[in-house]
Design a protein around this motif. Sequence first.
Motif, PDB file in Angstrom:
ATOM      1  N   GLU A   5       0.655  -1.608  -0.345  1.00  0.00           N
ATOM      2  CA  GLU A   5       0.126  -0.005   0.155  1.00  0.00           C
ATOM      3  C   GLU A   5       0.600   1.092   0.065  1.00  0.00           C
ATOM      4  O   GLU A   5       1.936   1.227   0.632  1.00  0.00           O
ATOM      5  CB  GLU A   5      -0.791   0.402   1.256  1.00  0.00           C
ATOM      6  CG  GLU A   5      -2.046  -1.240   1.359  1.00  0.00           C
ATOM      7  CD  GLU A   5      -2.464  -1.024   2.832  1.00  0.00           C
ATOM      8  OE1 GLU A   5      -3.513  -0.230   2.835  1.00  0.00           O
ATOM      9  OE2 GLU A   5      -1.916  -1.527   3.760  1.00  0.00           O
ATOM     10  N   VAL A   6       0.701   2.192  -0.599  1.00  0.00           N
ATOM     11  CA  VAL A   6       0.985   3.886  -0.798  1.00  0.00           C
ATOM     12  C   VAL A   6      -0.115   4.797   0.047  1.00  0.00           C
ATOM     13  O   VAL A   6      -1.144   4.838  -0.465  1.00  0.00           O
ATOM     14  CB  VAL A   6       1.778   3.778  -1.354  1.00  0.00           C
ATOM     15  CG1 VAL A   6       2.762   4.976  -1.827  1.00  0.00           C
ATOM     16  CG2 VAL A   6       2.866   2.964  -2.162  1.00  0.00           C
ATOM     17  N   GLU A  14       4.271   6.576   2.277  1.00  0.00           N
ATOM     18  CA  GLU A  14       4.788   5.663   3.235  1.00  0.00           C
ATOM     19  C   GLU A  14       4.199   4.582   2.312  1.00  0.00           C
ATOM     20  O   GLU A  14       2.807   3.876   2.138  1.00  0.00           O
ATOM     21  CB  GLU A  14       3.603   5.470   4.183  1.00  0.00           C
ATOM     22  CG  GLU A  14       4.113   6.581   5.329  1.00  0.00           C
ATOM     23  CD  GLU A  14       3.391   6.804   6.835  1.00  0.00           C
ATOM     24  OE1 GLU A  14       2.850   5.625   7.077  1.00  0.00           O
ATOM     25  OE2 GLU A  14       3.030   7.569   7.490  1.00  0.00           O
ATOM     26  N   VAL A  15       5.333   3.880   2.119  1.00  0.00           N
ATOM     27  CA  VAL A  15       5.101   1.837   1.597  1.00  0.00           C
ATOM     28  C   VAL A  15       5.163   1.134   2.411  1.00  0.00           C
ATOM     29  O   VAL A  15       5.484   0.801   3.472  1.00  0.00           O
ATOM     30  CB  VAL A  15       6.657   2.011   0.850  1.00  0.00           C
ATOM     31  CG1 VAL A  15       6.877   0.829  -0.069  1.00  0.00           C
ATOM     32  CG2 VAL A  15       6.419   3.404  -0.206  1.00  0.00           C
ATOM     33  N   VAL A  16       4.142   0.389   2.364  1.00  0.00           N
ATOM     34  CA  VAL A  16       3.113  -0.749   3.326  1.00  0.00           C
ATOM     35  C   VAL A  16       3.213  -1.783   2.991  1.00  0.00           C
ATOM     36  O   VAL A  16       2.539  -2.166   2.647  1.00  0.00           O
ATOM     37  CB  VAL A  16       1.903   0.011   4.347  1.00  0.00           C
ATOM     38  CG1 VAL A  16       1.521  -1.367   5.444  1.00  0.00           C
ATOM     39  CG2 VAL A  16       2.024   1.449   4.272  1.00  0.00           C
ATOM     40  N   LEU A  17       4.206  -2.619   3.653  1.00  0.00           N
ATOM     41  CA  LEU A  17       4.345  -3.881   3.259  1.00  0.00           C
ATOM     42  C   LEU A  17       2.997  -4.760   3.831  1.00  0.00           C
ATOM     43  O   LEU A  17       2.901  -4.622   5.590  1.00  0.00           O
ATOM     44  CB  LEU A  17       5.501  -4.436   3.607  1.00  0.00           C
ATOM     45  CG  LEU A  17       6.364  -4.959   2.639  1.00  0.00           C
ATOM     46  CD1 LEU A  17       7.137  -3.497   2.450  1.00  0.00           C
ATOM     47  CD2 LEU A  17       7.744  -5.979   3.384  1.00  0.00           C
ATOM     48  N   ASN A  18       1.914  -5.782   3.162  1.00  0.00           N
ATOM     49  CA  ASN A  18       1.194  -5.901   4.208  1.00  0.00           C
ATOM     50  C   ASN A  18       1.132  -7.303   3.076  1.00  0.00           C
ATOM     51  O   ASN A  18      -0.269  -7.572   2.276  1.00  0.00           O
ATOM     52  CB  ASN A  18      -0.269  -5.380   3.648  1.00  0.00           C
ATOM     53  CG  ASN A  18      -1.014  -6.004   4.351  1.00  0.00           C
ATOM     54  OD1 ASN A  18      -1.324  -6.320   5.677  1.00  0.00           O
ATOM     55  ND2 ASN A  18      -2.920  -4.886   4.150  1.00  0.00           N
ATOM     56  N   ARG A  19       1.147  -8.535   3.162  1.00  0.00           N
ATOM     57  CA  ARG A  19       1.481  -9.376   3.432  1.00  0.00           C
ATOM     58  C   ARG A  19       1.092 -10.483   4.440  1.00  0.00           C
ATOM     59  O   ARG A  19       2.210 -11.149   5.071  1.00  0.00           O
ATOM     60  CB  ARG A  19       2.453 -10.360   2.108  1.00  0.00           C
ATOM     61  CG  ARG A  19       1.823 -11.595   1.776  1.00  0.00           C
ATOM     62  CD  ARG A  19       2.948 -12.134   0.589  1.00  0.00           C
ATOM     63  NE  ARG A  19       3.012 -13.275   0.075  1.00  0.00           N
ATOM     64  CZ  ARG A  19       3.491 -14.101   0.286  1.00  0.00           C
ATOM     65  NH1 ARG A  19       4.921 -14.136   1.100  1.00  0.00           N
ATOM     66  NH2 ARG A  19       2.757 -15.683  -0.261  1.00  0.00           N
ATOM     67  N   ALA A  54       3.054  -4.197   7.570  1.00  0.00           N
ATOM     68  CA  ALA A  54       1.530  -3.525   8.464  1.00  0.00           C
ATOM     69  C   ALA A  54       1.445  -4.710   9.254  1.00  0.00           C
ATOM     70  O   ALA A  54       1.941  -6.248   8.811  1.00  0.00           O
ATOM     71  CB  ALA A  54       0.118  -4.175   7.237  1.00  0.00           C
ATOM     72  N   GLY A  55       0.654  -4.946  10.493  1.00  0.00           N
ATOM     73  CA  GLY A  55       0.545  -6.076  11.339  1.00  0.00           C
ATOM     74  C   GLY A  55       1.723  -6.074  12.411  1.00  0.00           C
ATOM     75  O   GLY A  55       2.711  -4.892  12.736  1.00  0.00           O
ATOM     76  N   LYS A  56       2.552  -6.971  13.499  1.00  0.00           N
ATOM     77  CA  LYS A  56       3.571  -6.855  13.745  1.00  0.00           C
ATOM     78  C   LYS A  56       5.109  -7.023  13.113  1.00  0.00           C
ATOM     79  O   LYS A  56       5.478  -7.182  14.834  1.00  0.00           O
ATOM     80  CB  LYS A  56       2.925  -7.992  14.563  1.00  0.00           C
ATOM     81  CG  LYS A  56       1.395  -8.327  14.954  1.00  0.00           C
ATOM     82  CD  LYS A  56       1.568  -9.160  16.405  1.00  0.00           C
ATOM     83  CE  LYS A  56       0.223  -9.158  17.171  1.00  0.00           C
ATOM     84  NZ  LYS A  56      -0.038 -10.302  17.805  1.00  0.00           N
ATOM     85  N   CYS A  57       5.104  -7.131  12.164  1.00  0.00           N
ATOM     86  CA  CYS A  57       6.876  -6.977  11.446  1.00  0.00           C
ATOM     87  C   CYS A  57       6.539  -5.948  10.747  1.00  0.00           C
ATOM     88  O   CYS A  57       5.788  -5.542   9.422  1.00  0.00           O
ATOM     89  CB  CYS A  57       7.357  -8.503  11.612  1.00  0.00           C
ATOM     90  SG  CYS A  57       6.645  -9.296  10.278  1.00  0.00           S
ATOM     91  N   LEU A  58       8.584  -6.023  10.041  1.00  0.00           N
ATOM     92  CA  LEU A  58       8.546  -5.206   8.886  1.00  0.00           C
ATOM     93  C   LEU A  58       8.338  -6.328   8.067  1.00  0.00           C
ATOM     94  O   LEU A  58       7.306  -6.699   6.939  1.00  0.00           O
ATOM     95  CB  LEU A  58       9.732  -4.645   9.022  1.00  0.00           C
ATOM     96  CG  LEU A  58      10.494  -4.013   7.717  1.00  0.00           C
ATOM     97  CD1 LEU A  58       9.481  -2.958   6.972  1.00  0.00           C
ATOM     98  CD2 LEU A  58      11.634  -3.128   8.198  1.00  0.00           C
ATOM     99  N   SER A  59       8.775  -7.510   7.800  1.00  0.00           N
ATOM    100  CA  SER A  59       9.474  -8.158   6.868  1.00  0.00           C
ATOM    101  C   SER A  59      10.063  -9.482   7.283  1.00  0.00           C
ATOM    102  O   SER A  59      11.257  -9.132   8.364  1.00  0.00           O
ATOM    103  CB  SER A  59       9.421  -8.097   6.147  1.00  0.00           C
ATOM    104  OG  SER A  59      10.002  -9.438   5.496  1.00  0.00           O
ATOM    105  N   ALA A  60       9.261 -10.512   7.842  1.00  0.00           N
ATOM    106  CA  ALA A  60      10.591 -11.966   7.516  1.00  0.00           C
ATOM    107  C   ALA A  60      11.520 -11.729   6.869  1.00  0.00           C
ATOM    108  O   ALA A  60      11.891 -13.569   6.568  1.00  0.00           O
ATOM    109  CB  ALA A  60       9.471 -12.819   8.290  1.00  0.00           C
ATOM    110  N   GLY A  61      11.707 -11.159   5.433  1.00  0.00           N
ATOM    111  CA  GLY A  61      12.072 -11.152   4.390  1.00  0.00           C
ATOM    112  C   GLY A  61      11.911 -12.669   3.196  1.00  0.00           C
ATOM    113  O   GLY A  61      10.366 -12.479   3.118  1.00  0.00           O
ATOM    114  N   LEU A  62      13.032 -13.103   2.276  1.00  0.00           N
ATOM    115  CA  LEU A  62      11.684 -13.748   1.530  1.00  0.00           C
ATOM    116  C   LEU A  62      10.941 -15.280   1.728  1.00  0.00           C
ATOM    117  O   LEU A  62      11.032 -15.237   3.011  1.00  0.00           O
ATOM    118  CB  LEU A  62      13.287 -14.491   0.534  1.00  0.00           C
ATOM    119  CG  LEU A  62      13.855 -13.386  -0.240  1.00  0.00           C
ATOM    120  CD1 LEU A  62      15.254 -13.889  -0.976  1.00  0.00           C
ATOM    121  CD2 LEU A  62      13.491 -11.680  -0.924  1.00  0.00           C
ATOM    122  N   ASP A  63      10.253 -15.072   0.560  1.00  0.00           N
ATOM    123  CA  ASP A  63       9.199 -16.528   1.161  1.00  0.00           C
ATOM    124  C   ASP A  63      10.197 -17.728   0.871  1.00  0.00           C
ATOM    125  O   ASP A  63      10.252 -18.274  -0.454  1.00  0.00           O
ATOM    126  CB  ASP A  63       8.110 -16.796   0.311  1.00  0.00           C
ATOM    127  CG  ASP A  63       6.597 -17.255   0.380  1.00  0.00           C
ATOM    128  OD1 ASP A  63       7.177 -18.501   0.467  1.00  0.00           O
ATOM    129  OD2 ASP A  63       6.341 -16.824   0.197  1.00  0.00           O
TER     130      ASP A  63
END
Length: 245
Positions: A5-6, A14-19, A54-63
């Motif tokens: 989301e932007v 604000e660039v929001v990772l939301n997966r 979004a949620g409880k973290c920035l990112s856990a990295g690659l899938d």
Amino acid sequence: MQFIEVLTSGGIAEVVLNRPKVNAMNHAVLREMTDVFRRLAEDDAVSGVLVRGAGKCLSAGLDLREVASLEREALAGFLDDFDAAFGAAFRFPKPFAAAVHGHAIAGGAVLAMCADFIALGAGDYKIGLPELVVGIPFPRVAFEIVRAACPTRAFRRLVFGADLHSPAEIFEMGVGDALSADPLEDARRWLTKACGRPAAAFRFVKASHRNEAWARIAATPAAEREALIDALVSARQALTAPLFG
């Protein structure tokens, strides 16, 4: 976009990772990252960017489950997407802040390190670069991003130690620019100040700081990429193991 989301206000995007659940980066996320950073770099209405999760973290990295499922040719394509996404973030010419409020693991930590200002939230979460735990060498673009962001001792500890650390430990190593209960506010405050200064001067100094890293990324030999793909193929089983609880 599906996973990013932007949100734009007052010239700040604000660039929001939301997966959900942990904003893991698959093919789709990487391609959206590339598009977003390239588009915002060219948008004259945008003065600066803030990245958060979004949620409880920035990112856990690659899938990693997706990566482990790919055959060699598809892995090469995935790495092309990785290089494009993180290259676009690292080459973003305007003020760029990251607000870290939860886990930033592997690629999540690397994304934060693309920023010019890293605001860390005080709390019970982990940041780290555990790639060597599962036998993954760093792609050249990630290696150069980390090297540019970390003091020498922190680089050795994070990369070769490959452990996960608390935000306080990361900050003590010299990685990050603020540690507080409200990293989002810290990041917004810094951006407001940075974006209020002459843009051309900021671009020039940022490019001067990163030019050598960009040149090394551009000069990555084909043999290095092939060796990286070999390592990913051999590490497939380990890739499916969780990096944190």
